[in-house]
Design a protein around this motif. Structure first.
Motif, mmCIF file in Angstrom:
data_model
loop_
_atom_site.group_PDB
_atom_site.id
_atom_site.type_symbol
_atom_site.label_atom_id
_atom_site.label_comp_id
_atom_site.label_asym_id
_atom_site.label_seq_id
_atom_site.Cartn_x
_atom_site.Cartn_y
_atom_site.Cartn_z
ATOM 1 N N MET A 61 24.950 -51.485 29.880
ATOM 2 C CA MET A 61 23.678 -50.777 29.620
ATOM 3 C C MET A 61 22.512 -51.267 30.480
ATOM 4 O O MET A 61 21.481 -50.606 30.569
ATOM 5 N N ILE A 86 11.007 -47.038 26.496
ATOM 6 C CA ILE A 86 11.876 -46.673 25.368
ATOM 7 C C ILE A 86 13.292 -47.077 25.751
ATOM 8 O O ILE A 86 13.874 -46.519 26.689
ATOM 9 N N TYR A 89 17.085 -53.043 25.421
ATOM 10 C CA TYR A 89 18.303 -53.868 25.480
ATOM 11 C C TYR A 89 17.902 -55.339 25.656
ATOM 12 O O TYR A 89 17.107 -55.846 24.881
ATOM 13 N N THR A 90 18.377 -56.057 26.674
ATOM 14 C CA THR A 90 17.972 -57.471 26.812
ATOM 15 C C THR A 90 16.679 -57.631 27.621
ATOM 16 O O THR A 90 16.178 -58.747 27.779
ATOM 17 N N GLY A 91 16.180 -56.524 28.193
ATOM 18 C CA GLY A 91 14.834 -56.575 28.780
ATOM 19 C C GLY A 91 14.732 -56.664 30.302
ATOM 20 O O GLY A 91 13.671 -57.019 30.820
ATOM 21 N N TYR A 92 15.785 -56.297 31.009
ATOM 22 C CA TYR A 92 15.706 -56.440 32.481
ATOM 23 C C TYR A 92 14.648 -55.504 33.086
ATOM 24 O O TYR A 92 13.787 -55.951 33.867
ATOM 25 N N SER A 93 14.655 -54.221 32.699
ATOM 26 C CA SER A 93 13.634 -53.309 33.243
ATOM 27 C C SER A 93 12.249 -53.668 32.681
ATOM 28 O O SER A 93 11.232 -53.508 33.358
ATOM 29 N N ASP A 111 12.842 -50.423 20.740
ATOM 30 C CA ASP A 111 14.308 -50.390 20.677
ATOM 31 C C ASP A 111 14.737 -50.499 19.217
ATOM 32 O O ASP A 111 14.081 -51.199 18.442
ATOM 33 N N ILE A 112 15.826 -49.821 18.885
ATOM 34 C CA ILE A 112 16.335 -49.916 17.513
ATOM 35 C C ILE A 112 16.987 -51.281 17.274
ATOM 36 O O ILE A 112 17.238 -51.659 16.140
ATOM 37 N N ASN A 113 17.248 -52.009 18.341
ATOM 38 C CA ASN A 113 17.953 -53.290 18.238
ATOM 39 C C ASN A 113 17.065 -54.422 18.738
ATOM 40 O O ASN A 113 16.768 -54.509 19.926
ATOM 41 N N GLY A 138 12.879 -50.277 16.090
ATOM 42 C CA GLY A 138 13.081 -49.033 15.346
ATOM 43 C C GLY A 138 13.183 -47.862 16.296
ATOM 44 O O GLY A 138 12.978 -48.012 17.504
ATOM 45 N N PHE A 161 8.778 -45.525 30.966
ATOM 46 C CA PHE A 161 10.183 -45.569 31.385
ATOM 47 C C PHE A 161 11.052 -45.245 30.171
ATOM 48 O O PHE A 161 10.980 -45.937 29.154
ATOM 49 N N ALA A 164 16.849 -44.656 26.787
ATOM 50 C CA ALA A 164 17.477 -44.854 25.467
ATOM 51 C C ALA A 164 18.443 -43.711 25.181
ATOM 52 O O ALA A 164 19.203 -43.320 26.061
ATOM 53 N N TYR A 172 11.632 -36.627 23.378
ATOM 54 C CA TYR A 172 10.651 -37.588 23.913
ATOM 55 C C TYR A 172 9.688 -36.865 24.850
ATOM 56 O O TYR A 172 8.475 -37.056 24.781
HETATM 57 N N1 SAM Z 1 16.248 -50.542 29.898
HETATM 58 C C1 SAM Z 1 17.274 -51.449 29.424
HETATM 59 C C2 SAM Z 1 17.575 -52.539 30.455
HETATM 60 O O1 SAM Z 1 16.952 -52.579 31.519
HETATM 61 O O2 SAM Z 1 18.454 -53.367 30.184
HETATM 62 C C3 SAM Z 1 18.544 -50.733 29.047
HETATM 63 C C4 SAM Z 1 18.409 -49.862 27.824
HETATM 64 S S1 SAM Z 1 19.968 -49.388 27.148
HETATM 65 C C5 SAM Z 1 20.622 -48.322 28.373
HETATM 66 C C6 SAM Z 1 19.546 -48.252 25.868
HETATM 67 C C7 SAM Z 1 18.832 -48.880 24.677
HETATM 68 O O3 SAM Z 1 18.287 -47.826 23.884
HETATM 69 C C8 SAM Z 1 19.718 -49.706 23.752
HETATM 70 O O4 SAM Z 1 19.262 -51.031 23.704
HETATM 71 C C9 SAM Z 1 19.590 -49.018 22.398
HETATM 72 O O5 SAM Z 1 19.542 -49.925 21.316
HETATM 73 C C10 SAM Z 1 18.276 -48.265 22.556
HETATM 74 N N2 SAM Z 1 18.120 -47.090 21.688
HETATM 75 C C11 SAM Z 1 19.067 -46.206 21.307
HETATM 76 N N3 SAM Z 1 18.544 -45.268 20.516
HETATM 77 C C12 SAM Z 1 17.218 -45.553 20.399
HETATM 78 C C13 SAM Z 1 16.128 -44.934 19.729
HETATM 79 N N4 SAM Z 1 16.305 -43.826 18.999
HETATM 80 N N5 SAM Z 1 14.899 -45.483 19.846
HETATM 81 C C14 SAM Z 1 14.715 -46.611 20.582
HETATM 82 N N6 SAM Z 1 15.707 -47.234 21.236
HETATM 83 C C15 SAM Z 1 16.939 -46.713 21.154
#
Ligand code: SAM
Ligand code: CA
Length: 247
Positions: A61, A86, A89-93, A111-113, A138, A161, A164, A172
């Motif tokens: 991801m 939006i 994940y671990t925050g690279y972007s 992020d929901i996580n 959330g 950006f 998600a 969105y």
């Molecule tokens: N931009 C991140 C990076 O640079 O590593 C990668 C993001 S990853 C592709 C997608 C993220 O979207 C996941 O961490 C997931 O938990 C989050 N996500 C999924 N559904 C979501 C929602 N409805 N609202 C907010 N975040 C959501």
């Protein structure tokens, strides 16, 4: 020993794999970009976060290093100050953006996580940019709905950006178009969706690629028709569509 032909075939095979971080026609060319332009200039904190993320089971991801470099440059080019992300994940972007912002710059990050964000947070803190980040755990959509209720948030974001849940991108967009300022940029990520946007109907796609593909196709059509924005689709990472609000 592999022949040239074998080598070409295995490269072609690898290119069909889900999660390949570039849509370029040759892995060697992509490696060249990383090794000559990206890795030598990658800030230490981003390298550390990239290496930490590589060990995580969902590392597919993460934003690729070349896209991180692109986002960092873009945020500086447009002098962004108030931004949103939006999908953290671990925050690279997020780190790529935070490093590019001025000291008083802001990122509303959703992020929901939270767990995955917490993995990267110590590195973001060490980099001295955590004060720019307001992380909200959330789903993003209700947060956007709240923001829209207050007129003073309209047209207040310079850069957004979106990386998600692809099945919500159009939802969105309906909200972000009011929150981004005229002249500001929204970047929708993964708009080439592993190249599946041009896959034949019977192509053996992974379930999740197949599921989200129709949403990505619908988004791409809708953005192309939207008179409120100018667009530019770039084959960086898995494809990013930049939308500049013009009215
Ligand atoms: N931009 C991140 C990076 O640079 O590593 C990668 C993001 S990853 C592709 C997608 C993220 O979207 C996941 O961490 C997931 O938990 C989050 N996500 C999924 N559904 C979501 C929602 N409805 N609202 C907010 N975040 C959501
Ligand atoms: Ca992405």
């Amino acid at each position: 020993m592999a022949t040239n032909g074998d080598q070409k075939q295995s490269e072609a095979g690898r290119h069909q794999e889900v999660g390949h971080k570039s849509l370029l026609q040759s892995d060697a060319l992509y490696q060249y970009i990383l090794e000559t332009s990206v890795y030598p200039r990658e800030p230490e904190s981003m390298k550390e976060l990239r290496e930490l993320t590589a060990k995580h089971p969902w590392n597919i991801m993460t934003t690729s290093a070349d896209e991180g470099q692109f986002l960092n440059m873009l945020v500086k080019l447009i002098n962004a100050k108030n931004t949103m992300e939006i999908g953290v994940y671990t925050g690279y972007s997020l780190l790529a953006t935070a490093l590019a912002l001025p000291q008083d710059g802001k990122i509303l990050a959703m992020d929901i996580n939270r767990e995955n964000y917490e993995l990267g947070r110590p590195i973001i803190e060490k980099a001295g940019v955590a004060h720019k980040i307001d992380f909200k755990e959330g789903p993003a959509l209700p947060v956007l709905d709240e923001l829209i209720k207050d007129e003073k948030n309209h047209g207040s974001y310079d850069f957004i950006f979106v990386d998600a849940d692809k099945d919500n991108y159009l939802n969105y967009h309906k909200r972000l178009i009011d929150l981004i300022k005229v002249g500001g940029l929204i970047g929708y990520d993964n708009t080439l969706w592993n190249g599946s946007v041009v896959a034949p109907p019977d192509a053996p796609l992974r379930k999740y690629v197949m599921y989200y593909r129709d949403f990505v196709l619908e988004l791409n059509k809708a953005l192309a028709l939207d008179p409120r924005i100018e667009i530019c689709m770039l084959p960086v990472g898995d494809g990013i569509t930049l939308c500049r609000r013009i009215k």
